[in-house]
Write a protein that holds these residues in place. Structure first.
Motif, mmCIF file in Angstrom:
data_model
loop_
_atom_site.group_PDB
_atom_site.id
_atom_site.type_symbol
_atom_site.label_atom_id
_atom_site.label_comp_id
_atom_site.label_asym_id
_atom_site.label_seq_id
_atom_site.Cartn_x
_atom_site.Cartn_y
_atom_site.Cartn_z
ATOM 1 N N ASN A 40 -7.236 -9.072 9.571
ATOM 2 C CA ASN A 40 -6.891 -7.916 8.737
ATOM 3 C C ASN A 40 -7.936 -6.824 8.887
ATOM 4 O O ASN A 40 -9.098 -7.099 9.138
ATOM 5 N N ASP A 41 -7.520 -5.589 8.688
ATOM 6 C CA ASP A 41 -8.377 -4.416 8.734
ATOM 7 C C ASP A 41 -9.036 -4.204 10.098
ATOM 8 O O ASP A 41 -10.112 -3.644 10.183
ATOM 9 N N SER A 42 -8.399 -4.648 11.188
ATOM 10 C CA SER A 42 -8.940 -4.369 12.508
ATOM 11 C C SER A 42 -8.334 -3.065 13.023
ATOM 12 O O SER A 42 -7.217 -2.700 12.679
ATOM 13 N N LEU A 60 -4.990 -2.096 11.143
ATOM 14 C CA LEU A 60 -3.963 -3.113 10.954
ATOM 15 C C LEU A 60 -4.199 -3.751 9.595
ATOM 16 O O LEU A 60 -5.227 -4.387 9.367
ATOM 17 N N MET A 61 -3.254 -3.575 8.685
ATOM 18 C CA MET A 61 -3.406 -4.086 7.327
ATOM 19 C C MET A 61 -2.858 -5.510 7.197
ATOM 20 O O MET A 61 -3.483 -6.352 6.574
ATOM 21 N N ILE A 96 0.497 -0.750 9.605
ATOM 22 C CA ILE A 96 -0.684 -0.045 10.097
ATOM 23 C C ILE A 96 -0.855 1.230 9.287
ATOM 24 O O ILE A 96 0.121 1.850 8.877
ATOM 25 N N CYS A 97 -2.104 1.611 9.028
ATOM 26 C CA CYS A 97 -2.377 2.797 8.223
ATOM 27 C C CYS A 97 -3.365 3.703 8.938
ATOM 28 O O CYS A 97 -4.375 3.242 9.469
ATOM 29 N N VAL A 116 -0.911 7.683 4.918
ATOM 30 C CA VAL A 116 -0.006 7.555 6.062
ATOM 31 C C VAL A 116 -0.041 6.124 6.588
ATOM 32 O O VAL A 116 -1.036 5.688 7.157
ATOM 33 N N CYS A 117 1.065 5.410 6.372
ATOM 34 C CA CYS A 117 1.203 4.043 6.865
ATOM 35 C C CYS A 117 2.572 3.889 7.520
ATOM 36 O O CYS A 117 3.517 4.606 7.181
ATOM 37 N N HIS A 118 2.668 2.952 8.444
ATOM 38 C CA HIS A 118 3.920 2.687 9.153
ATOM 39 C C HIS A 118 4.088 1.187 9.334
ATOM 40 O O HIS A 118 3.105 0.465 9.499
#
Length: 63
Positions: free
Chosen positions: A3-5, A28-29, A39-40, A45-47
């Protein structure tokens, strides 16, 4: 992946709604149970994208 990479998206990547995702460095959340990667770019802004469209950022050579 952890997470968070930081990840980049491949050219012509689309989100879960079919819209193109801006090429940039994202965090990458998570990857949810249905298989979409969240992903943010920032806090606003996230998708959701296909994880196959993610790639690790290129590392520059450091001395």
């Amino acid at each position: 992946m952890t997470n968070d990479s930081n990840v980049n998206v491949r050219p012509a990547t689309r989100n879960h709604k079919g819209f193109f995702v801006q090429p940039a460095s994202y965090k990458l959340m998570s990857i949810d149970k249905s298989g979409w990667a969240l992903i943010c770019l920032d806090n606003a802004v996230c998708h959701y994208v296909d994880p196959d469209n993610l790639q690790l950022p290129h590392k520059s050579a450091e001395a």
